[in-house]
Design a protein around this motif. Structure first.
Motif, PDB file in Angstrom:
ATOM      1  N   ILE A  52      36.104  61.286  63.852  1.00  0.00           N
ATOM      2  CA  ILE A  52      37.472  60.764  63.714  1.00  0.00           C
ATOM      3  C   ILE A  52      38.493  61.893  63.878  1.00  0.00           C
ATOM      4  O   ILE A  52      39.520  61.745  64.545  1.00  0.00           O
ATOM      5  N   SER A  53      38.200  63.043  63.237  1.00  0.00           N
ATOM      6  CA  SER A  53      39.109  64.188  63.330  1.00  0.00           C
ATOM      7  C   SER A  53      39.248  64.667  64.769  1.00  0.00           C
ATOM      8  O   SER A  53      40.353  64.959  65.239  1.00  0.00           O
ATOM      9  N   SER A  54      38.120  64.723  65.484  1.00  0.00           N
ATOM     10  CA  SER A  54      38.148  65.144  66.883  1.00  0.00           C
ATOM     11  C   SER A  54      38.957  64.171  67.728  1.00  0.00           C
ATOM     12  O   SER A  54      39.729  64.565  68.609  1.00  0.00           O
ATOM     13  N   TRP A  55      38.769  62.883  67.436  1.00  0.00           N
ATOM     14  CA  TRP A  55      39.508  61.847  68.189  1.00  0.00           C
ATOM     15  C   TRP A  55      41.018  61.983  67.949  1.00  0.00           C
ATOM     16  O   TRP A  55      41.813  61.950  68.883  1.00  0.00           O
ATOM     17  N   ASN A  56      41.402  62.147  66.695  1.00  0.00           N
ATOM     18  CA  ASN A  56      42.823  62.275  66.362  1.00  0.00           C
ATOM     19  C   ASN A  56      43.446  63.531  66.983  1.00  0.00           C
ATOM     20  O   ASN A  56      44.590  63.511  67.439  1.00  0.00           O
ATOM     21  N   THR A  57      42.681  64.619  66.970  1.00  0.00           N
ATOM     22  CA  THR A  57      43.162  65.865  67.590  1.00  0.00           C
ATOM     23  C   THR A  57      43.386  65.668  69.079  1.00  0.00           C
ATOM     24  O   THR A  57      44.377  66.135  69.648  1.00  0.00           O
ATOM     25  N   THR A  58      42.449  64.918  69.705  1.00  0.00           N
ATOM     26  CA  THR A  58      42.574  64.653  71.147  1.00  0.00           C
ATOM     27  C   THR A  58      43.793  63.792  71.443  1.00  0.00           C
ATOM     28  O   THR A  58      44.549  64.055  72.385  1.00  0.00           O
ATOM     29  N   VAL A  59      43.994  62.747  70.627  1.00  0.00           N
ATOM     30  CA  VAL A  59      45.160  61.864  70.812  1.00  0.00           C
ATOM     31  C   VAL A  59      46.451  62.657  70.638  1.00  0.00           C
ATOM     32  O   VAL A  59      47.411  62.497  71.401  1.00  0.00           O
ATOM     33  N   LYS A  60      46.506  63.519  69.627  1.00  0.00           N
ATOM     34  CA  LYS A  60      47.687  64.350  69.381  1.00  0.00           C
ATOM     35  C   LYS A  60      47.971  65.262  70.558  1.00  0.00           C
ATOM     36  O   LYS A  60      49.118  65.461  70.979  1.00  0.00           O
ATOM     37  N   ALA A  61      46.882  65.812  71.114  1.00  0.00           N
ATOM     38  CA  ALA A  61      47.030  66.698  72.269  1.00  0.00           C
ATOM     39  C   ALA A  61      47.554  65.930  73.476  1.00  0.00           C
ATOM     40  O   ALA A  61      48.413  66.406  74.226  1.00  0.00           O
ATOM     41  N   LEU A  62      47.026  64.684  73.682  1.00  0.00           N
ATOM     42  CA  LEU A  62      47.488  63.861  74.801  1.00  0.00           C
ATOM     43  C   LEU A  62      48.961  63.486  74.653  1.00  0.00           C
ATOM     44  O   LEU A  62      49.717  63.449  75.619  1.00  0.00           O
ATOM     45  N   ARG A  63      49.380  63.206  73.399  1.00  0.00           N
ATOM     46  CA  ARG A  63      50.773  62.865  73.150  1.00  0.00           C
ATOM     47  C   ARG A  63      51.675  64.050  73.510  1.00  0.00           C
ATOM     48  O   ARG A  63      52.729  63.904  74.134  1.00  0.00           O
ATOM     49  N   SER A  64      51.243  65.243  73.113  1.00  0.00           N
ATOM     50  CA  SER A  64      52.008  66.456  73.439  1.00  0.00           C
ATOM     51  C   SER A  64      52.070  66.681  74.942  1.00  0.00           C
ATOM     52  O   SER A  64      53.097  67.071  75.492  1.00  0.00           O
ATOM     53  N   LEU A  65      50.948  66.388  75.609  1.00  0.00           N
ATOM     54  CA  LEU A  65      50.882  66.565  77.062  1.00  0.00           C
ATOM     55  C   LEU A  65      51.807  65.590  77.779  1.00  0.00           C
ATOM     56  O   LEU A  65      52.482  65.950  78.748  1.00  0.00           O
ATOM     57  N   CYS A  66      51.866  64.356  77.265  1.00  0.00           N
ATOM     58  CA  CYS A  66      52.687  63.331  77.899  1.00  0.00           C
ATOM     59  C   CYS A  66      54.184  63.610  77.768  1.00  0.00           C
ATOM     60  O   CYS A  66      54.985  63.136  78.572  1.00  0.00           O
ATOM     61  N   GLN A  67      54.577  64.396  76.771  1.00  0.00           N
ATOM     62  CA  GLN A  67      55.989  64.719  76.588  1.00  0.00           C
ATOM     63  C   GLN A  67      56.494  65.670  77.675  1.00  0.00           C
ATOM     64  O   GLN A  67      57.692  65.741  77.929  1.00  0.00           O
ATOM     65  N   GLY A  68      55.575  66.420  78.299  1.00  0.00           N
ATOM     66  CA  GLY A  68      55.922  67.281  79.429  1.00  0.00           C
ATOM     67  C   GLY A  68      56.755  68.499  79.091  1.00  0.00           C
ATOM     68  O   GLY A  68      57.452  69.032  79.951  1.00  0.00           O
ATOM     69  N   ASN A  69      56.691  68.966  77.828  1.00  0.00           N
ATOM     70  CA  ASN A  69      57.496  70.126  77.429  1.00  0.00           C
ATOM     71  C   ASN A  69      56.693  71.422  77.327  1.00  0.00           C
ATOM     72  O   ASN A  69      57.246  72.511  77.453  1.00  0.00           O
ATOM     73  N   ASP A  70      55.402  71.272  77.068  1.00  0.00           N
ATOM     74  CA  ASP A  70      54.566  72.457  76.815  1.00  0.00           C
ATOM     75  C   ASP A  70      53.752  72.810  78.062  1.00  0.00           C
ATOM     76  O   ASP A  70      52.644  72.314  78.279  1.00  0.00           O
ATOM     77  N   TRP A  71      54.330  73.688  78.902  1.00  0.00           N
ATOM     78  CA  TRP A  71      53.638  74.080  80.132  1.00  0.00           C
ATOM     79  C   TRP A  71      52.394  74.913  79.848  1.00  0.00           C
ATOM     80  O   TRP A  71      51.402  74.824  80.565  1.00  0.00           O
ATOM     81  N   SER A  72      52.468  75.705  78.808  1.00  0.00           N
ATOM     82  CA  SER A  72      51.307  76.524  78.463  1.00  0.00           C
ATOM     83  C   SER A  72      50.107  75.651  78.140  1.00  0.00           C
ATOM     84  O   SER A  72      48.986  75.898  78.607  1.00  0.00           O
ATOM     85  N   PHE A  73      50.343  74.611  77.326  1.00  0.00           N
ATOM     86  CA  PHE A  73      49.266  73.694  76.973  1.00  0.00           C
ATOM     87  C   PHE A  73      48.751  72.947  78.196  1.00  0.00           C
ATOM     88  O   PHE A  73      47.554  72.703  78.347  1.00  0.00           O
ATOM     89  N   PHE A  74      49.667  72.570  79.082  1.00  0.00           N
ATOM     90  CA  PHE A  74      49.272  71.870  80.310  1.00  0.00           C
ATOM     91  C   PHE A  74      48.299  72.711  81.134  1.00  0.00           C
ATOM     92  O   PHE A  74      47.271  72.220  81.597  1.00  0.00           O
ATOM     93  N   PHE A  75      48.631  74.003  81.306  1.00  0.00           N
ATOM     94  CA  PHE A  75      47.750  74.878  82.082  1.00  0.00           C
ATOM     95  C   PHE A  75      46.397  75.073  81.399  1.00  0.00           C
ATOM     96  O   PHE A  75      45.363  75.184  82.056  1.00  0.00           O
ATOM     97  N   LYS A  76      46.399  75.081  80.064  1.00  0.00           N
ATOM     98  CA  LYS A  76      45.135  75.205  79.333  1.00  0.00           C
ATOM     99  C   LYS A  76      44.253  73.985  79.577  1.00  0.00           C
ATOM    100  O   LYS A  76      43.041  74.100  79.795  1.00  0.00           O
TER     101      LYS A  76
END
Length: 594
Positions: free
Chosen positions: A500-524
């Motif tokens: 569950i924790s892994s799933w939530n972390t993944t969803v949080k990461a996808l939400r951050s990615l969809c906002q399009g503000n964190d280029w560093s995270f996108f490249f990672k």
């Protein structure tokens, strides 16, 4: 001038004090009353260097001058052994001052020299750094600034710390070399070449507006406080690299105990201050300074290593074999040096130094400066060994807790297997993997068919094992308890929470990615997905043939060479971060300005 005598239990050190006091008598007798009543200052450039520290303490201990230490650091930081010592007391009493000064800035040098009667110019970059621009800016341009500042503020005497390497071409050995030797057409490295240029400037400046100068060439300094020779020898010994002798091992060397080097500077200053023929003969000259006891280089190294509990070098390697390796190391440093790689010990210039003879005649220093060693060679070796007792073989610190490699592997049976902690367990694992390879992978099976075969074999084994009697021919057959396959409630909950924790972390990461503000995270994310796609293309055959052998070798190598590998990784990260910053600046810098 007040005279204070400090008690000293070391008889040889008392002898040193007596000889130093004797050498001061002539100049002290000739001082004018005004000179003795007023505070007299000297400056030591590079005063926090190895030999310079000993000179500073000697000058303070015998109260010849008040001492101003000039060095690059913004403030002085005393080592543990210096606290509550002569230097600490001098700083608190005001008889010692520290000033931050860069020799490449003349205004800073002039400020440091104000009110000084004598300058001991000992500052120089690390001789192992073969960077011509750095060496030239300090050893030549900085030395010119020192000379000009001395003339501008009225300094009377300037003693320059040079090097015997100014007459060494890096090819031909030197036996009992004298000061009549000319500079070579080509020097061994940038340090030697620029030191020679600085030395010429100093000698040409002699007599300029009353300034008296001379150059001291101490040969191969050693002693307590050394941060190069002994630490590098110990590091090599602990890495198993001290077994080797570069060359035939018969090359002679003149080593000089650091207290003798400090004493030589004092002798030079006293000779220049004496006046008359003594000053005339001493000024404008260069002097080789040694312990006057030549010794085989590798015998000297062996005595230090043996004294610290390590083996003597015994395996001889010709210098011509080491040179290509040294050139490769130097090339690597040129590429990675700007990104944090440490200065390597194995360089072409150092290979030449380790395999050639280098002895020098100190007769001229004896005749014109009144120099004679105050600490014999063997006594100097003994004191040096005693001062590095924390580096003895028996005191080598053991790693506290598990290694980084073990922590990466989880610290359990997998870590013990891949790090060869349990040899029997490792060999069994290797045997099983080889069996799996020949029975499942080498046959060309896909991952699904290989997994099916493995489950089939396991099922047959477990079934046959289950129907076997408890004893066969007197041997007990240990049954596998059902608890081995049972998943407890706590374990189930822990597993579920992890998922569950892994799933939530993944969803949080996808939400951050969809906002399009964190280029560093996108490249990672892109990098990880590319890595996974490449990993997915690797066949099961290649995993066994390449991946598994690497796993059994790489982790044990990392555990043994953790510091060296981490240093390379840090260098690579620094390089990657710099390039990433450049890319960001090019991509988004213009938008910010808009």
């Amino acid at each position: 001038m007040k005279k204070k005598r400090e008690r000293c239990g070391d008889a040889s050190h008392t002898k040193s004090l007596f000889l130093l006091k004797t050498s001061f008598k002539l100049s002290l007798k000739d001082m004018t009353p005004e000179a003795t009543e007023n505070e007299r200052w000297c400056v030591v450039t590079g005063g926090r260097g190895f030999a310079a520290r000993h000179l500073v303490e000697m000058l303070v201990r015998y109260e010849m001058f008040s001492v101003r230490i000039a060095d690059l650091a913004p403030a002085i930081m005393l080592d543990l052994h210096e606290e509550n010592g002569v230097l600490d007391e001098g700083l608190r009493s005001g008889r010692v001052q520290y000033i931050s000064a860069d020799l490449r800035d003349k205004s800073q040098v002039v400020k440091a020299f104000q009110g000084a009667e004598v300058v001991f110019h000992m500052a120089a970059p690390d001789s192992s750094i073969n960077n011509h621009q750095l060496q030239y800016s300090v050893n030549v341009q900085g030395t010119q600034n020192v000379i000009d500042a001395c003339v501008d503020v009225g300094v009377k005497r300037l003693i320059y710390t040079s090097s015997p390497s100014v007459v060494f071409d890096g090819v031909h050995g030197i036996l009992n070399g004298s000061e009549s030797m000319a500079y070579p057409i080509k020097h061994n490295d940038s340090y030697s070449a620029t030191k020679a240029e600085g030395e010429e400037l100093i000698m040409k400046a002699n007599g300029r507006k009353g300034l008296l100068t001379c150059c001291i060439r101490p040969s191969s300094i050693f002693g307590p406080g050394d941060r190069l020779l002994v630490p590098s020898l110990v590091a090599a010994a602990r890495a198993g690299k001290s077994k080797f002798i570069i060359g035939d091992g018969n090359n002679l060397y003149d080593f000089t105990y650091v207290e003798n080097v400090a004493h030589a500077h004092v002798c030079a200053e006293r000779a220049l201050a004496s006046g008359g023929d003594v000053s005339t003969k001493a000024a404008g000259q260069a002097y080789f300074i040694t312990n006057m006891e030549p010794i085989k280089f590798w015998e000297f190294v062996s005595q230090l290593l043996e004294g610290l509990g390590y083996e003597r070098p015994s395996i001889k390697i010709p210098a011509f074999v080491m040179m290509p390796i040294a050139h490769l190391v130097e090339l690597t440093y040129k590429l990675l040096g700007p990104y944090g790689m440490k200065v390597p010990q194995l360089t072409p210039s150092r290979v030449r130094l380790l395999s050639c003879s280098r002895t020098f005649d100190s007769t001229k220093a004896k005749d014109r400066l009144g120099y004679a060693p105050v600490v014999p060679l063997q006594e100097g070796i003994r004191r040096t060994i005693d001062s590095f007792s924390h580096l003895t073989a028996g005191s080598q610190s053991k790693r506290e807790g598990p290694s980084k490699a073990s922590r990466i592997l989880g610290g359990g049976k997998v870590a013990d297997t891949l790090l060869w902690k349990d040899l029997k367990q490792t060999l069994i694992a290797i045997f099983i993997l080889i069996s799996v390879y020949y029975n499942f992978v080498a046959t060309g099976s896909t991952i699904v068919t290989a997994l099916s075969k493995a489950l089939l074999v396991a099922s047959v084994f477990l079934f046959l094992h289950g129907i076997l009697p408890e004893k066969i021919f007197g041997y007990t057959v240990e049954k596998i308890p059902a608890s081995q396959f049972h998943l407890s409630k706590d374990s189930s909950e822990h597993l579920s929470l992890s998922v569950i924790s892994s799933w939530n972390t993944t969803v949080k990461a996808l939400r951050s990615l969809c906002q399009g503000n964190d280029w560093s995270f996108f490249f990672k994310v892109v990098f990880v997905l590319l890595a996974l796609s490449l990993a997915g293309a690797i066949s099961l055959h290649n995993i066994f043939v390449i991946g598994i052998p690497i796993a059994f070798i790489a982790f044990i190598v990392y555990e043994k060479k953790e510091q060296e590998i981490d240093s390379i990784v840090v260098s690579f990260k620094s390089f990657a971060c710099k390039r990433k910053s450049d890319v960001y600046e090019k991509l988004f810098g213009s938008k910010k300005h808009d």
